[in-house]
Design a protein around this motif. Structure first.
Motif, PDB file in Angstrom:
ATOM      1  N   SER A   9       0.838  -1.201   0.000  1.00  0.00           N
ATOM      2  CA  SER A   9       0.000   0.000   0.000  1.00  0.00           C
ATOM      3  C   SER A   9       0.871   1.248   0.000  1.00  0.00           C
ATOM      4  O   SER A   9       2.053   1.208   0.312  1.00  0.00           O
ATOM      5  CB  SER A   9      -0.934   0.003   1.215  1.00  0.00           C
ATOM      6  OG  SER A   9      -0.189  -0.042   2.407  1.00  0.00           O
ATOM      7  N   GLY A  10       0.251   2.355  -0.357  1.00  0.00           N
ATOM      8  CA  GLY A  10       0.930   3.640  -0.483  1.00  0.00           C
ATOM      9  C   GLY A  10       0.692   4.181  -1.876  1.00  0.00           C
ATOM     10  O   GLY A  10      -0.323   3.877  -2.514  1.00  0.00           O
ATOM     11  N   ARG A  11       1.628   4.955  -2.372  1.00  0.00           N
ATOM     12  CA  ARG A  11       1.537   5.461  -3.748  1.00  0.00           C
ATOM     13  C   ARG A  11       2.244   4.448  -4.638  1.00  0.00           C
ATOM     14  O   ARG A  11       3.435   4.578  -4.943  1.00  0.00           O
ATOM     15  CB  ARG A  11       2.200   6.826  -3.856  1.00  0.00           C
ATOM     16  CG  ARG A  11       2.052   7.442  -5.212  1.00  0.00           C
ATOM     17  CD  ARG A  11       2.531   8.887  -5.196  1.00  0.00           C
ATOM     18  NE  ARG A  11       2.751   9.309  -6.543  1.00  0.00           N
ATOM     19  CZ  ARG A  11       3.889   9.801  -6.999  1.00  0.00           C
ATOM     20  NH1 ARG A  11       4.901   9.984  -6.188  1.00  0.00           N
ATOM     21  NH2 ARG A  11       4.010  10.130  -8.254  1.00  0.00           N
ATOM     22  N   VAL A  12       1.497   3.402  -5.020  1.00  0.00           N
ATOM     23  CA  VAL A  12       2.086   2.287  -5.758  1.00  0.00           C
ATOM     24  C   VAL A  12       1.377   1.999  -7.085  1.00  0.00           C
ATOM     25  O   VAL A  12       1.775   1.088  -7.798  1.00  0.00           O
ATOM     26  CB  VAL A  12       2.130   1.007  -4.893  1.00  0.00           C
ATOM     27  CG1 VAL A  12       3.130   1.170  -3.750  1.00  0.00           C
ATOM     28  CG2 VAL A  12       0.761   0.635  -4.349  1.00  0.00           C
ATOM     29  N   GLN A  13       0.362   2.769  -7.414  1.00  0.00           N
ATOM     30  CA  GLN A  13      -0.307   2.617  -8.704  1.00  0.00           C
ATOM     31  C   GLN A  13       0.005   3.843  -9.563  1.00  0.00           C
ATOM     32  O   GLN A  13       0.048   4.963  -9.079  1.00  0.00           O
ATOM     33  CB  GLN A  13      -1.813   2.445  -8.528  1.00  0.00           C
ATOM     34  CG  GLN A  13      -2.169   1.120  -7.885  1.00  0.00           C
ATOM     35  CD  GLN A  13      -3.669   0.831  -7.914  1.00  0.00           C
ATOM     36  OE1 GLN A  13      -4.449   1.530  -8.521  1.00  0.00           O
ATOM     37  NE2 GLN A  13      -4.053  -0.232  -7.232  1.00  0.00           N
ATOM     38  N   GLY A  14       0.249   3.583 -10.853  1.00  0.00           N
ATOM     39  CA  GLY A  14       0.540   4.667 -11.774  1.00  0.00           C
ATOM     40  C   GLY A  14       1.961   5.202 -11.678  1.00  0.00           C
ATOM     41  O   GLY A  14       2.262   6.282 -12.182  1.00  0.00           O
ATOM     42  N   VAL A  15       2.846   4.454 -11.020  1.00  0.00           N
ATOM     43  CA  VAL A  15       4.231   4.908 -10.838  1.00  0.00           C
ATOM     44  C   VAL A  15       5.247   3.855 -11.288  1.00  0.00           C
ATOM     45  O   VAL A  15       6.426   3.938 -10.938  1.00  0.00           O
ATOM     46  CB  VAL A  15       4.500   5.313  -9.371  1.00  0.00           C
ATOM     47  CG1 VAL A  15       3.706   6.538  -8.982  1.00  0.00           C
ATOM     48  CG2 VAL A  15       4.219   4.146  -8.416  1.00  0.00           C
ATOM     49  N   GLY A  16       4.811   2.856 -12.052  1.00  0.00           N
ATOM     50  CA  GLY A  16       5.713   1.829 -12.557  1.00  0.00           C
ATOM     51  C   GLY A  16       6.036   0.722 -11.562  1.00  0.00           C
ATOM     52  O   GLY A  16       6.958  -0.065 -11.789  1.00  0.00           O
ATOM     53  N   TYR A  17       5.263   0.645 -10.492  1.00  0.00           N
ATOM     54  CA  TYR A  17       5.547  -0.360  -9.463  1.00  0.00           C
ATOM     55  C   TYR A  17       5.379  -1.779  -9.999  1.00  0.00           C
ATOM     56  O   TYR A  17       6.239  -2.630  -9.791  1.00  0.00           O
ATOM     57  CB  TYR A  17       4.658  -0.133  -8.237  1.00  0.00           C
ATOM     58  CG  TYR A  17       5.132  -0.875  -7.020  1.00  0.00           C
ATOM     59  CD1 TYR A  17       6.003  -0.285  -6.123  1.00  0.00           C
ATOM     60  CD2 TYR A  17       4.714  -2.176  -6.761  1.00  0.00           C
ATOM     61  CE1 TYR A  17       6.458  -0.968  -4.999  1.00  0.00           C
ATOM     62  CE2 TYR A  17       5.165  -2.867  -5.653  1.00  0.00           C
ATOM     63  CZ  TYR A  17       6.032  -2.255  -4.781  1.00  0.00           C
ATOM     64  OH  TYR A  17       6.484  -2.941  -3.677  1.00  0.00           O
ATOM     65  N   LEU A  66       9.498   6.116  -8.309  1.00  0.00           N
ATOM     66  CA  LEU A  66       8.420   7.074  -8.036  1.00  0.00           C
ATOM     67  C   LEU A  66       7.441   6.603  -6.959  1.00  0.00           C
ATOM     68  O   LEU A  66       6.593   7.364  -6.511  1.00  0.00           O
ATOM     69  CB  LEU A  66       7.654   7.395  -9.321  1.00  0.00           C
ATOM     70  CG  LEU A  66       8.466   8.081 -10.421  1.00  0.00           C
ATOM     71  CD1 LEU A  66       7.614   8.253 -11.677  1.00  0.00           C
ATOM     72  CD2 LEU A  66       8.997   9.421  -9.946  1.00  0.00           C
ATOM     73  N   ALA A  67       7.560   5.353  -6.548  1.00  0.00           N
ATOM     74  CA  ALA A  67       6.647   4.800  -5.537  1.00  0.00           C
ATOM     75  C   ALA A  67       6.952   5.366  -4.158  1.00  0.00           C
ATOM     76  O   ALA A  67       8.088   5.711  -3.844  1.00  0.00           O
ATOM     77  CB  ALA A  67       6.750   3.280  -5.514  1.00  0.00           C
ATOM     78  N   ARG A  68       5.914   5.435  -3.343  1.00  0.00           N
ATOM     79  CA  ARG A  68       6.040   5.807  -1.935  1.00  0.00           C
ATOM     80  C   ARG A  68       5.314   4.731  -1.133  1.00  0.00           C
ATOM     81  O   ARG A  68       4.115   4.829  -0.874  1.00  0.00           O
ATOM     82  CB  ARG A  68       5.435   7.186  -1.649  1.00  0.00           C
ATOM     83  CG  ARG A  68       6.078   8.324  -2.380  1.00  0.00           C
ATOM     84  CD  ARG A  68       7.537   8.533  -1.921  1.00  0.00           C
ATOM     85  NE  ARG A  68       8.216   9.534  -2.730  1.00  0.00           N
ATOM     86  CZ  ARG A  68       9.032   9.272  -3.742  1.00  0.00           C
ATOM     87  NH1 ARG A  68       9.257   8.028  -4.089  1.00  0.00           N
ATOM     88  NH2 ARG A  68       9.620  10.231  -4.408  1.00  0.00           N
TER      89      ARG A  68
END
Length: 92
Positions: A9-17, A66-68
């Motif tokens: 979980s976190g900022r993991v969609q739309g960032v190439g994760y 780019l993920a957080r």
């Protein structure tokens, strides 16, 4: 051989994760899949030797540049159907 399901979980969609997971898994010989979940998390189903799966779980705390990542939850998925190769799946 170990099989785990990992929720990130976190900022993991739309960032190439997911692409990072696929590249990492394929490079290290793991099998399974990765997909986005409608609630904003990324779900990973992975099988491989204990050490390699543990390294992937550890790497999931960072992921793509780019993920957080806020939280990584990994648990046993022994007994679930194995897959060949490692793929990116559609959102669940």
């Amino acid at each position: 051989m170990v099989t785990q399901r990992i929720l990130v979980s976190g900022r993991v969609q739309g960032v190439g994760y997911r692409d990072w997971v696929v590249r990492t898994a394929q490079r290290t010989g793991l099998t399974g899949w990765v997909r986005n979940v409608r609630d904003g998390r990324v779900e990973i189903f992975v099988s491989g030797d204990d050490e390699t799966v543990a390294k992937l779980v550890e790497g999931c705390h960072e992921g793509s540049p780019l993920a957080r990542v806020e939280h990584v939850e990994a648990y046993s998925a022994e007994g679930e159907k194995q897959t060949k190769g490692f793929t990116k799946r559609f959102t669940a």
